[in-house]
Design a protein around this motif. Structure first.
Motif, mmCIF file in Angstrom:
data_model
loop_
_atom_site.group_PDB
_atom_site.id
_atom_site.type_symbol
_atom_site.label_atom_id
_atom_site.label_comp_id
_atom_site.label_asym_id
_atom_site.label_seq_id
_atom_site.Cartn_x
_atom_site.Cartn_y
_atom_site.Cartn_z
ATOM 1 N N GLY A 79 0.839 -1.190 0.000
ATOM 2 C CA GLY A 79 0.000 0.000 0.000
ATOM 3 C C GLY A 79 0.868 1.231 0.000
ATOM 4 N N GLN A 168 -3.393 5.658 4.984
ATOM 5 C CA GLN A 168 -3.824 5.253 3.645
ATOM 6 C C GLN A 168 -4.704 6.329 3.017
ATOM 7 O OE1 GLN A 168 -2.353 2.620 2.633
ATOM 8 N NE2 GLN A 168 -1.819 1.573 4.521
ATOM 9 N N ALA A 363 -4.139 1.156 -1.512
ATOM 10 C CA ALA A 363 -4.414 1.718 -0.195
ATOM 11 C C ALA A 363 -5.780 1.270 0.312
ATOM 12 C CB ALA A 363 -4.344 3.243 -0.237
#
Length: 493
Positions: A79, A168, A363
């Protein structure tokens, strides 16, 4: 706000420099030596194991396979740490941070093996028939310290459910803003935050099997797209490649960096960003690893160690090459913005837009994995429905707030909570590692006999607190010529 950020930075510097970095390195080296470098020695076996399928349950529903558990943990691993985190490490620690990130991945994979094998051994079966487990469970069952398990469960829930999900969301907002004209940036944060909260809310109510099915598709697809972009950038700047390697090695050991104190910054940033990205020793991936239906705990230990290599030596390395081959001016840029600028300068603005999509997907899948870690640990603390419902709504709120927050503060908070979490987990798995090595010896002995290893708790009868792995069948199954078990290899409990 500036005073808060300064306090967090000071806390991180002391926590990581004097406590965590020596502990992370020391534990990784200890596990590597004790296991005779299991993460490298059994690498061919690891690729065989990750392809094994789990049989359906008695009611016909699918179990989470080794690969499914791998993708759940990869969803949290692959991510923003791979794209924004590596770029941040280079900005703060120079190119040498990449070298130390590589080193920590190699030795950290041994830590990942130990914690995931322990999580499999001490997993429990939930009311719905799925498995749950992780550090909180082996802290209670193996160490006999439920209070320590509750402490860890609380820290990981806050770290992953709230702080890491805010990271994120923050990165998605950053790259989306970089793809739009500046006049539109004022509404990007609120809109992205609300969109992510809605999508995550739809995903998390489906349970672990739906999480596994979503990440099975998203993670490999987006990782491949990102790697293709990276290869294109490197090939178009291939004449810069020797300089990049020299900068990475020189930045890790160079005399100039030593004189300026740069080596310390490179080591610290390499380890911090490496741990954020691959999570080796952090205690997060074992929560996903425990959900798998495998015939031997060592199998999931091997699969999770492979995840560390996939994350750092492949995806993180590609980010480093994307940034460094373009020979960027690091000042004034940070995180995903630096990676996006490197892609734009080589491939054109369209590549930055593609990165926006890739970051969004990676993400978002990380958010799903992060949520699952929190859910598993809340169920360890309490089974009250209102607690889990409250957690879900708070996660969605953290996503919205993260999309509005400062990049610097969000990452500094992530470092602080990650450090506390790693400290608790490592202090638990060091004394328990002997059990993981006994499991490894049992596994290797069965493989040498030509069997697909099967573990039952009577093979190591002195172990306490093991709920699953009942001795309900013969030990070991022969391997077919293709390398898969001739019969399903679930460890029925």
């Amino acid at each position: 706000m500036e005073n808060l950020d300064a306090f967090i930075v000071s806390l991180n510097d002391h926590l990581w420099t004097w406590l965590l970095i020596p502990l992370v390195i020391g534990a990784g080296l200890y596990f590597t030596v004790r296991s005779k470098a299991v993460q490298l020695r059994l690498l061919p076996e690891t690729f065989r194991v990750v392809k094994e399928k789990s049989p359906p349950r008695a009611d016909g529903r699918k179990q989470v396979s080794s690969f499914g558990a791998f993708t759940i943990s990869a969803a949290a691993r692959v991510g923003t740490g791979n794209i924004a985190g590596v770029a941040t490490a280079i900005t703060l620690g120079g190119a040498g941070a990449v070298f130390w990130m590589w080193m920590m991945a190699i030795i950290g994979a041994a830590s990942a093996f130990v914690e995931s094998a322990l999580a499999q051994l001490y997993k429990v079966r939930g009311a719905t028939g799925t498995y749950r487990g992780g550090p909180a469970y082996y802290m209670q069952r193996a160490l006999g310290k439920r209070w320590l398990g509750i402490l860890f469960a609380t820290v990981i829930t806050v770290t992953f459910g709230f702080v890491f999900n805010a990271v994120q969301a923050n990165t998605i907002t950053s790259v989306t803003g970089g793809s739009l004209p500046e006049t539109h940036n004022s509404w990007v944060g609120p809109l992205i935050g609300l969109l992510l909260a809605v999508l995550l809310g739809l995903a998390v109510f489906g349970g672990v099997r739906r999480i596994s099915s979503v990440t099975n598709v998203l993670v490999p697809m987006m990782a491949v797209v990102y790697l293709i972009l990276g290869v294109a950038v490197v090939l178009l700047n291939i004449t810069e490649f020797p300089r990049v390697i020299a900068d990475i090695v020189g930045g890790a050991f160079g005399v100039r960096e030593l004189a300026a104190g740069g080596i310390g910054a490179a080591i610290q940033q390499g380890i911090r960003r490496g741990m954020f990205s691959n999570e080796a020793g952090l205690g997060s991936a074992p929560n996903a690893g425990a959900a798998a239906e495998v015939s031997h705990p060592v199998k999931q230990g091997l699969v999770q160690s492979l995840g560390v290599f996939f994350d750092t030596l492949l995806v993180c390395t590609m980010t480093a090459f994307i940034v460094l081959v373009t020979n960027p001016e690091l000042a004034g840029r940070q995180g995903a913005d630096l990676t996006q600028n490197a892609l734009n300068s080589t491939l054109g603005s369209w590549a930055g837009h593609v990165l926006t999509v890739v970051v969004f997907m990676l993400a978002f899948s990380s958010m799903i994995g992060n949520y699952y870690y929190g859910e598993t640990n809340i169920q360890f603390i309490t089974r009250k429905r209102w607690v889990l419902s409250s957690y879900r709504w708070l996660v969605l709120a953290a996503v919205v707030l993260g999309s509005l927050g400062s990049v610097t503060i969000v990452w500094d908070l992530a470092d602080a909570f990650m450090g506390i979490m790693a400290l608790v987990n490592l202090l638990a798995i060091i004394p328990l590692s002997g059990i993981a090595f006994r499991l490894l010896d049992d596994y290797v002995s069965q493989r040498r006999a030509g069997l697909n290893p099967v573990f039952t708790r009577d093979r190591i009868p002195d172990l306490k607190g093991v709920q699953c792995w009942a001795p309900s069948r013969a030990h070991g199954e022969p391997l077919s010529p293709e390398g898969d078990a001739s019969q399903p290899s679930s460890a029925r409990a």
